[in-house]
Design a protein around this motif. Structure first.
Motif, PDB file in Angstrom:
ATOM      1  N   ALA A 611      -8.911   5.551  -3.225  1.00  0.00           N
ATOM      2  CA  ALA A 611      -7.975   6.381  -2.458  1.00  0.00           C
ATOM      3  C   ALA A 611      -8.362   6.423  -0.985  1.00  0.00           C
ATOM      4  O   ALA A 611      -7.502   6.343  -0.093  1.00  0.00           O
ATOM      5  CB  ALA A 611      -7.931   7.791  -3.041  1.00  0.00           C
ATOM      6  N   LYS A 612      -9.651   6.541  -0.706  1.00  0.00           N
ATOM      7  CA  LYS A 612     -10.106   6.545   0.680  1.00  0.00           C
ATOM      8  C   LYS A 612      -9.829   5.211   1.359  1.00  0.00           C
ATOM      9  O   LYS A 612      -9.402   5.167   2.520  1.00  0.00           O
ATOM     10  CB  LYS A 612     -11.604   6.863   0.735  1.00  0.00           C
ATOM     11  CG  LYS A 612     -11.960   8.296   0.367  1.00  0.00           C
ATOM     12  CD  LYS A 612     -13.460   8.519   0.436  1.00  0.00           C
ATOM     13  CE  LYS A 612     -13.818   9.960   0.113  1.00  0.00           C
ATOM     14  NZ  LYS A 612     -15.287  10.196   0.149  1.00  0.00           N
ATOM     15  N   GLY A 613     -10.077   4.130   0.634  1.00  0.00           N
ATOM     16  CA  GLY A 613      -9.819   2.819   1.215  1.00  0.00           C
ATOM     17  C   GLY A 613      -8.349   2.608   1.535  1.00  0.00           C
ATOM     18  O   GLY A 613      -8.000   2.050   2.578  1.00  0.00           O
ATOM     19  N   TRP A 614      -7.473   3.063   0.640  1.00  0.00           N
ATOM     20  CA  TRP A 614      -6.033   2.879   0.855  1.00  0.00           C
ATOM     21  C   TRP A 614      -5.529   3.707   2.026  1.00  0.00           C
ATOM     22  O   TRP A 614      -4.766   3.232   2.868  1.00  0.00           O
ATOM     23  CB  TRP A 614      -5.281   3.239  -0.418  1.00  0.00           C
ATOM     24  CG  TRP A 614      -3.790   3.141  -0.303  1.00  0.00           C
ATOM     25  CD1 TRP A 614      -2.930   4.150   0.057  1.00  0.00           C
ATOM     26  CD2 TRP A 614      -2.971   1.990  -0.522  1.00  0.00           C
ATOM     27  NE1 TRP A 614      -1.637   3.696   0.063  1.00  0.00           N
ATOM     28  CE2 TRP A 614      -1.630   2.373  -0.289  1.00  0.00           C
ATOM     29  CE3 TRP A 614      -3.238   0.684  -0.900  1.00  0.00           C
ATOM     30  CZ2 TRP A 614      -0.576   1.484  -0.418  1.00  0.00           C
ATOM     31  CZ3 TRP A 614      -2.186  -0.195  -1.036  1.00  0.00           C
ATOM     32  CH2 TRP A 614      -0.873   0.198  -0.794  1.00  0.00           C
ATOM     33  N   ASN A 615      -5.928   4.967   2.115  1.00  0.00           N
ATOM     34  CA  ASN A 615      -5.391   5.886   3.122  1.00  0.00           C
ATOM     35  C   ASN A 615      -6.099   5.797   4.464  1.00  0.00           C
ATOM     36  O   ASN A 615      -5.452   5.940   5.509  1.00  0.00           O
ATOM     37  CB  ASN A 615      -5.472   7.336   2.610  1.00  0.00           C
ATOM     38  CG  ASN A 615      -4.508   7.605   1.476  1.00  0.00           C
ATOM     39  OD1 ASN A 615      -3.304   7.530   1.634  1.00  0.00           O
ATOM     40  ND2 ASN A 615      -5.046   7.893   0.305  1.00  0.00           N
ATOM     41  N   ALA A 616      -7.410   5.584   4.454  1.00  0.00           N
ATOM     42  CA  ALA A 616      -8.167   5.649   5.699  1.00  0.00           C
ATOM     43  C   ALA A 616      -8.491   4.277   6.278  1.00  0.00           C
ATOM     44  O   ALA A 616      -8.563   4.126   7.501  1.00  0.00           O
ATOM     45  CB  ALA A 616      -9.470   6.422   5.477  1.00  0.00           C
ATOM     46  N   GLN A 617      -8.697   3.275   5.418  1.00  0.00           N
ATOM     47  CA  GLN A 617      -9.136   1.972   5.911  1.00  0.00           C
ATOM     48  C   GLN A 617      -8.061   0.901   5.852  1.00  0.00           C
ATOM     49  O   GLN A 617      -8.221  -0.169   6.436  1.00  0.00           O
ATOM     50  CB  GLN A 617     -10.342   1.484   5.096  1.00  0.00           C
ATOM     51  CG  GLN A 617     -11.508   2.459   5.092  1.00  0.00           C
ATOM     52  CD  GLN A 617     -12.607   2.016   4.139  1.00  0.00           C
ATOM     53  OE1 GLN A 617     -12.904   0.839   4.006  1.00  0.00           O
ATOM     54  NE2 GLN A 617     -13.217   2.964   3.460  1.00  0.00           N
ATOM     55  N   GLY A 618      -6.977   1.153   5.126  1.00  0.00           N
ATOM     56  CA  GLY A 618      -5.939   0.145   4.992  1.00  0.00           C
ATOM     57  C   GLY A 618      -6.284  -0.953   4.021  1.00  0.00           C
ATOM     58  O   GLY A 618      -5.812  -2.084   4.154  1.00  0.00           O
ATOM     59  N   VAL A 619      -7.090  -0.657   3.009  1.00  0.00           N
ATOM     60  CA  VAL A 619      -7.465  -1.644   1.991  1.00  0.00           C
ATOM     61  C   VAL A 619      -6.287  -1.831   1.035  1.00  0.00           C
ATOM     62  O   VAL A 619      -5.789  -0.861   0.461  1.00  0.00           O
ATOM     63  CB  VAL A 619      -8.717  -1.192   1.219  1.00  0.00           C
ATOM     64  CG1 VAL A 619      -9.083  -2.202   0.141  1.00  0.00           C
ATOM     65  CG2 VAL A 619      -9.879  -0.987   2.175  1.00  0.00           C
ATOM     66  N   TYR A 620      -5.849  -3.071   0.841  1.00  0.00           N
ATOM     67  CA  TYR A 620      -4.671  -3.316   0.010  1.00  0.00           C
ATOM     68  C   TYR A 620      -5.023  -3.807  -1.393  1.00  0.00           C
ATOM     69  O   TYR A 620      -4.147  -4.279  -2.125  1.00  0.00           O
ATOM     70  CB  TYR A 620      -3.729  -4.323   0.673  1.00  0.00           C
ATOM     71  CG  TYR A 620      -4.348  -5.639   1.087  1.00  0.00           C
ATOM     72  CD1 TYR A 620      -4.869  -6.536   0.153  1.00  0.00           C
ATOM     73  CD2 TYR A 620      -4.398  -6.000   2.427  1.00  0.00           C
ATOM     74  CE1 TYR A 620      -5.422  -7.735   0.538  1.00  0.00           C
ATOM     75  CE2 TYR A 620      -4.942  -7.218   2.822  1.00  0.00           C
ATOM     76  CZ  TYR A 620      -5.449  -8.084   1.872  1.00  0.00           C
ATOM     77  OH  TYR A 620      -5.997  -9.280   2.250  1.00  0.00           O
ATOM     78  N   THR A 621      -6.260  -3.706  -1.818  1.00  0.00           N
ATOM     79  CA  THR A 621      -6.644  -4.142  -3.161  1.00  0.00           C
ATOM     80  C   THR A 621      -5.884  -3.378  -4.232  1.00  0.00           C
ATOM     81  O   THR A 621      -5.410  -3.967  -5.211  1.00  0.00           O
ATOM     82  CB  THR A 621      -8.159  -3.972  -3.362  1.00  0.00           C
ATOM     83  OG1 THR A 621      -8.862  -4.720  -2.361  1.00  0.00           O
ATOM     84  CG2 THR A 621      -8.576  -4.457  -4.737  1.00  0.00           C
ATOM     85  N   ALA A 622      -5.760  -2.057  -4.058  1.00  0.00           N
ATOM     86  CA  ALA A 622      -5.021  -1.254  -5.041  1.00  0.00           C
ATOM     87  C   ALA A 622      -3.560  -1.676  -5.102  1.00  0.00           C
ATOM     88  O   ALA A 622      -2.949  -1.678  -6.177  1.00  0.00           O
ATOM     89  CB  ALA A 622      -5.130   0.230  -4.693  1.00  0.00           C
TER      90      ALA A 622
END
Length: 658
Positions: A611-622
């Protein structure tokens, strides 16, 4: 003419339509095997510096002597500041930077992820180069807390000492920014995002980032120091060079090679990757393969591995130098390494561009270029496409009765045979009939399969939205609910599609063809951006190419051998149960639970990081998991348990009788 007739006959042969599954399996086997050949000398190369202007390790370093006393004083200062409140600590760091002679500013930031607030303040200072024209700059970082949540006492002290040392030199043709964020992930992310926006980033309910009062020119490179020795110091054994960026992005290989060349060649410090032992000592096939596997795992996750990760998506080459172990190297060795590295970057006349941006490291001194490793992911993506095209071809053909497709070709005597056909004399004429079933073209019914595929892919955004937006206490229960419902929903959808719409075999083939075609296109596109994620997801989703509808058990009346009927029914029940268990085992939620168990990770912690990666870092793995992989797996279940296999020949015969 005879050759062309035979080719046309072969094109319509049922044998040709049976080849795609075997070709798909062959592509998959070659793609996986390809990866295991990369550690060999024939497919990899030793690292080298492409940019001649860098001149790594060619300068004499002067950091040392009295600077050691300054470092110890700053380390004690950092220790005392760590005992105070955050605001007092930031004020103390700003005061020290001001005394050094830097232009100082601060930047508060606030992220709200999974119902938790992530806030802090970045303190940074600007050292204007005596020969600089404010168009280019370098960044020296030392996060207050590193990725292991340890206080970076010696790292901050060394960064402050180096800034004071750099201030006395007149050689700098680029500005130097000293950045001390509160943490190693979200502080650098907020700072890099604000630095590369002409105005303040838009505030949202999930992120509030302040603008930067002080800026310099275009960032050429960034180097972070991770030296979490205690307030009394500790020597280290080697340097671990961290280079993975967000979403698998990588810095220019010249920067990494320069750091390794300076540390190992000039300073005698061993270098390692991903926390593994130095490959200079153990450069065997097994060690290279292990380094390759760790790189794939790290890049596939896509999350930040250090303060450097936030800069790479903005085309700023960045690395983190992390001390590892207990040896005989001290802070002066790391200081001289950093000094020599910054002087090499200072030599650059233009942005790093000559070396590789796409590569896989097998060790600190060996790499594989994109031309050698990309076919592995492309072959796996191609396995989905081959199966999809085979199903598309099958959906456009159906077996026809001999009588309808037998053609009169002339008059002859006797009986002749042709390849795949048989010439039979009927009265005074000769008819050409197939020794096997004759295939004819049929119209494809694509509306229902296209609607189902689109609906399932849109449905994938429901679990994605829930897992990246719900508060932390509900994440684990939400994942369990999604996993449970994922085991039932495909069966329900299959039942609805089969019974309500009277789906035919052709429509099931089109449904699977569309699903695999989207999966193959997504994997082949992703392979050029994040090879590791495309390869891992492709391998985990590879069984979906071989899923086919399970045929029904033979229907028999009670008067026809009840024991045989029971045996067949029980046999098909066991087969369906085995297929169902295998299908469940390759589901994305099951893979997540299995990975957490294997790596000894807490599921809730992993979900929060996602959740942190998606919202804060822009990680698109999810997004790839729930928007591409999960829908393909969902549709694979719909196909497998549709329990409908219709014989087109029998359908045509029944229609003819009617």
């Amino acid at each position: 003419m005879a050759l062309s007739t035979r080719l046309l006959a072969f094109r319509n042969s049922p044998v040709l339509l049976k080849l795609p599954p075997y070709l798909s399996a062959l592509c998959l086997a070659i793609g996986i095997s390809w990866l295991f050949t990369l550690p060999l000398d024939a497919y990899s190369r030793r690292t080298y510096v492409s940019e001649n202007a860098i001149l790594p390790g060619q300068v004499h370093t002067y950091f040392g002597g009295s600077e050691h006393n300054v470092f110890r004083a700053y380390r004690q200062e950092v220790y005392h500041l760590s005992q105070q409140s955050e605001s007092d600590r930031n004020a103390g760091l700003a005061r020290v930077m001001t005394e050094i002679g830097l232009k100082v500013a601060s930047q508060p930031y606030d992220f709200t992820v999974a119902g938790e607030g992530i806030n802090g303040t970045n303190v940074y200072g600007l050292l204007q180069g005596p020969r600089a024209d404010a168009t280019e700059a370098m960044v020296l970082m030392a996060a207050y807390r590193n990725s292991n949540n340890d206080i970076n006492y010696s790292g901050i002290a060394l960064a402050l000492t180096l800034a004071r040392y750099f201030k006395r030199w007149s050689i700098w043709s680029k500005d130097i920014l000293l950045l001390i964020p509160s943490d190693s992930v979200y502080g650098p992310q907020a700072w890099a995002e604000a630095y590369h926006h002409s105005s303040a980033p838009d505030a949202t309910p999930y992120r509030n980032i302040s603008r930067l009062p002080i800026k310099a020119g275009a960032l050429q490179a960034a180097v972070a120091l991770d030296y979490p020795a205690g307030p009394w110091g500790q020597r280290f054994e080697r340097l671990d060079v961290q280079y993975d960026g967000i979403n698998g992005a990588l810095p220019n290989l010249d920067l990494l090679n320069t750091a390794v060349a300076i540390a190992s060649g000039q300073m005698g410090i061993q270098c390692s990757l991903h926390g593994l032992p130095s490959s200079h000592q153990h450069d065997s096939y097994t060690d290279r393969l292990r380094t390759l596997a760790e790189g794939l795992r790290s890049q596939a996750a896509g999350h930040a591995t250090g303060p450097h990760s936030a800069f790479i998506p903005y085309h700023v080459d960045a690395i983190t130098l992390k001390t590892v172990g207990d040896g005989w190297h001290d802070e002066m060795s790391l200081g001289r390494t950093t000094e020599s590295l910054f002087r090499s970057i200072n030599n650059l006349l233009e942005h790093l561009h000559q070396s590789f941006f796409f590569y896989i490291l097998l060790g600190a001194g060996r790499f594989v270029s994109i031309g050698n490793y990309l076919p592995a992911a492309m072959l796996i993506a191609g396995s989905f496409t081959v199966t999809a095209l085979g199903l598309w071809a099958q959906s456009g053909q159906a077996a026809a009765s001999v009588g309808s497709d037998a053609g009169k070709i002339g008059t002859t005597s006797g009986k002749e045979k042709s390849e795949g056909f048989e010439v039979v004399k009927v009265g005074g004429d000769v008819a050409l009939v197939a020794t096997s079933a004759i295939m004819k073209r049929v119209e494809r019914k694509m509306l229902l399969p296209a609607v189902v595929v689109l609906a399932v892919h849109l449905l994938g955004f429901v679990p994605l939205y829930a897992l990246v937006n719900l508060p932390r206490p509900y994440l684990q229960a939400t994942l369990l609910t999604i996993a449970t419902s994922s085991l039932v929903l495909p069966l329900i959808v299959s039942l609805i599609v089969v019974r309500s719409f009277q789906v035919e075999k052709q429509q099931l083939q089109l449904l699977q063809s569309f699903s695999l075609l989207l999966l193959g296109a997504a994997m082949s596109t992703l392979a050029t951006l994040n090879f590791s994620l495309a390869f891992v997801v492709g391998v985990l989703a590879s069984p979906l190419s071989f899923i086919r509808p399970l045929p029904r058990a033979g229907e028999m009346t009670v008067s026809k051998k009840l024991d045989l009927w029971t045996q067949r029914a029980v046999g098909w029940t066991v087969l369906q149960s085995m297929v169902y268990m295998g299908w469940v085992a390759i589901s994305p939620p099951a893979i997540l639970y299995e990975a957490c168990w294997f790596l000894e990770l807490d599921v809730e912690h992993v979900l929060v990081e996602v959740a942190k990666g998606w919202n804060a870092q822009g990680v698109y793995t999810a997004g790839m998991v729930w928007g591409v992989w999960w829908p393909a797996w969902f549709l694979g279940g719909v196909i497998a348990f549709s329990n409908v296999v219709k014989d087109d020949v029998k359908q045509e015969e029944q229609k003819a009788v009617r």
